[in-house]
Design an enzyme around this catalytic site. Structure first.
Site, mmCIF file in Angstrom:
data_model
loop_
_atom_site.group_PDB
_atom_site.id
_atom_site.type_symbol
_atom_site.label_atom_id
_atom_site.label_comp_id
_atom_site.label_asym_id
_atom_site.label_seq_id
_atom_site.Cartn_x
_atom_site.Cartn_y
_atom_site.Cartn_z
ATOM 1 N N ILE A 289 -0.002 10.499 -3.602
ATOM 2 C CA ILE A 289 0.323 11.541 -2.637
ATOM 3 C C ILE A 289 1.220 10.966 -1.553
ATOM 4 C CG2 ILE A 289 -1.803 12.842 -3.042
ATOM 5 C CD1 ILE A 289 -2.849 11.739 -0.353
ATOM 6 N N SER A 290 1.998 11.826 -0.916
ATOM 7 C CA SER A 290 2.871 11.459 0.191
ATOM 8 C C SER A 290 3.872 10.402 -0.279
ATOM 9 C CB SER A 290 2.024 10.991 1.375
ATOM 10 O OG SER A 290 2.797 10.872 2.540
#
Length: 602
Positions: free
Chosen positions: A274-275
């Site tokens: 994620i990110s």
């Protein structure tokens, strides 16, 4: 015995011997020499009984504690104490663990999974600094399925920065998980004390083997790997992910010789993040070799210059300058001193308007014209409140420009600070906790950003300098933009299943600048990318512990886990890949989370 079986057994034997020699540091085989140069300082630890791979024995109740696990000696914590505290801080930095948030009941797992950890420092060819790799091998590893999940850390976090994303899904299912900090992480270095972080997380002197040791310079304060490695790690995030997967296979060959060889051809490797970790797995997906079975990417920091894509540095410096003045127009209370700040921006020609109200309107108009939605701006107020825009811009300018810790183009540096922002030396207690407590990019964990101008400037000269590195024509701007250009994404490998998930209210990495352009670019190239867009989800699940956030937003992690379930079922031949979906969720409005709120696509 046929010649094919003899060759297979010979190959299998050689693979086992090579892997065992590598882990033992043996220099008798050419392959071992090559691996030894790639991976160094391998160490292993056992995690059973009152310890475990997922939570270090803390369980859900321990992770929910507002106080971190303590150190018996705060100046000299043990490696075991540091690991437990790093798990605590990384879980709490990523997941919503608050009562009523649904973790462990509606979705997710903190099951006590016994097993072993194997960690090393890995170095890419040509890199000045290593990145960390760590394999978690559960005792109940499924030798029939042969599944490895490779997970780069979110943000700039340390080696456990994807534990809540990958470990929570994979370990209870019998998959091994290998992590990489992708050249970022919490390996801070105290320039004044000459101390950094060793492989086991403990503080050591500069004469020791450290996970990050900056190039000697004349500055003072604190250096950290993401900003000051002089490697521009983001340009190599895909290579970091692949090297972590290679470390996993070599370790499995050494530890499970009866099931060896483990190769990319016979081992299922799924990448998830994620990110920044989401961006890293998409960069890994570009590799033309068929080593990846599937990719699941959440809220990715990914950049393509097609379809309106914008790079993180561009919109973070824009947000740092304009967003504070725009937010009151969306009903968000003005921060103290904002009127004077907006007036100063108007005097500098950044904003138009003869009064505070007009300056607010102009800031909002400019952001709308640049592609910001009101939903992204409202959630972006989190980044304003926590000074994240400036934190990103200062650190990433150094990274993109390959600058040393004492050579920031806008004069910024990092140091421990007093409450009045005056500089001081870091303490032994602060240094001892950096590896476990820091998020990988200051401010935080006792380290602050030192602004080159007095406080009476309100930081505007520095912010304008940072913005000019994106928009100007100076030598420094060209240098930073050259580093940014090295991070441009291309389409994933043909035939590779990719699922991208993004909250439609993300205010740190707005989907209009990142995942939407990426998916459009990949589909233009004929790639099989599935896209879930989640209503009422923003970038930080951990902030949902705040009541006002929980009332408005829903977590993204449930969709990551479900996408992994469906990709795994697809690879097993039991289901189709998930279809594109705009997911119309139902806000909790203060109630406990239920499956109905999530409205998971069927």
């Amino acid at each position: 015995m046929t010649i094919h079986r003899r060759l297979y057994r010979l190959y299998r034997h050689c693979a086992i011997v090579t892997a065992l020699a590598w882990l033992a540091g043996c220099a008798s085989l050419p392959a071992a020499n090559k691996d030894a140069a790639m991976f160094s300082q391998t160490r292993s630890t056992n995690h059973r009984d009152h310890d475990d791979l997922l939570t270090g024995g803390l369980g859900l109740a321990g992770l929910q504690s507002m106080l971190p696990p303590t150190f018996a000696d705060p100046t000299h914590p043990s490696a075991e104490e540091l690991r437990k505290r790093a798990l605590w801080s990384n879980w709490r930095g990523i997941a919503d663990l608050a009562p009523g948030g649904g973790y462990g009941s509606v979705y997710g797992s903190v099951a006590a999974v016994p097993g072993r950890e194997f960690s090393a420092l890995a170095t890419l060819p040509g890199a000045k600094q290593p990145h960390r790799v760590l394999l978690q091998l559960p005792d109940q590893f499924d030798t029939h399925k042969r599944c490895v999940v490779v997970a780069p850390s979110s943000g700039s976090r340390g080696i456990y920065g994807a534990i809540a994303v990958a470990g929570a899904w994979a370990l209870p299912r019998g998959c091994a998980v290998v992590y990489t900090d992708k050249g970022t992480g919490t390996d801070y270095f105290d320039v004044d004390a000459g101390q950094g972080i060793a492989e086991d997380g403990r503080v050591a002197g500069s004469d020791s083997a450290l996970a990050f040791k900056p190039t000697p310079g004349t500055g003072t304060g604190v250096a950290f790997k993401h900003a000051h490695s002089q490697d521009n790690p983001e340009a190599d995030w895909g290579r970091h992910v692949k090297q972590a997967a290679q470390y996993a296979l070599a370790t499995l060959n050494a530890q499970l010789p009866q099931q060896a060889p483990f190769t990319f051809a016979n081992t299922r490797v799924i990448a998830v993040g994620i990110s920044n970790g989401g961006g890293a797995v998409l960069r890994a997906a570009e590799d033309g070799e068929p080593w990846l079975a599937a990719v699941v990417s959440g809220e990715p920091n990914i950049w393509t210059d097609a379809h309106g894509g914008r790079n993180l540095y561009d919109y973070s410096t824009e947000g740092a300058l304009l967003m504070p003045c725009a937010l009151p127009q969306l009903g968000i209370p003005a921060m103290p001193g904002l009127e004077a700040k907006c007036a100063a921006l108007a005097a500098r020609g950044v904003l138009a308007g003869a009064n505070f109200e007009a300056q607010q309107r102009d800031a909002l108009t400019k952001l709308h014209a640049a592609g910001w939605t009101d939903a992204a701006l409202r959630a972006g107020s989190i980044s304003v409140g926590f000074d994240l825009w400036r934190a990103v811009a200062v650190g990433y300018a150094s990274a993109y420009g390959h600058y040393a810790y004492d050579a920031h183009p806008c004069g910024y540096r990092y140091s421990a600070q007093n409450a009045d922002l005056s500089l001081r030396a870091s303490t032994a207690i602060e240094r001892a906790a950096w590896w476990a407590d820091a998020s990988g990019i200051p401010p935080g964990a006792g380290v602050g950003i030192v602004d080159p101008k007095p406080l009476t400037d309100m930081g505007l000269t520095g912010l304008q300098c940072l913005r000019a590195l994106s928009t100007g024509d100076s030598v420094a701007a060209q240098r930073v933009r050259q580093g940014i250009a090295q991070t441009r994404a291309s389409a994933p490998r043909a035939g590779l299943p990719v699922v991208v998930i993004h909250g439609r209210s993300d205010g740190l990495v707005p989907q209009a600048f990142s995942s939407q352009p990426y998916v459009a670019m990949a589909k233009d190239a004929g790639r099989d990318v599935r896209y879930w867009q989640v209503d009422n989800a923003q970038h930080f699940d951990a902030f949902l512990a705040l009541p006002q956030m929980a009332a408005a937003y829903l977590p993204l992690l449930p969709y990551m886990y479900t996408a992994l379930d469906r990709v795994d079922a697809y690879l097993d031949g039991k289901a189709a890949l998930p279809a594109d979906a705009v997911i119309h969720t139902v806000p909790r409005m203060g109630k406990p989370l239920t499956a109905e709120h999530l409205a998971m696509p069927q």
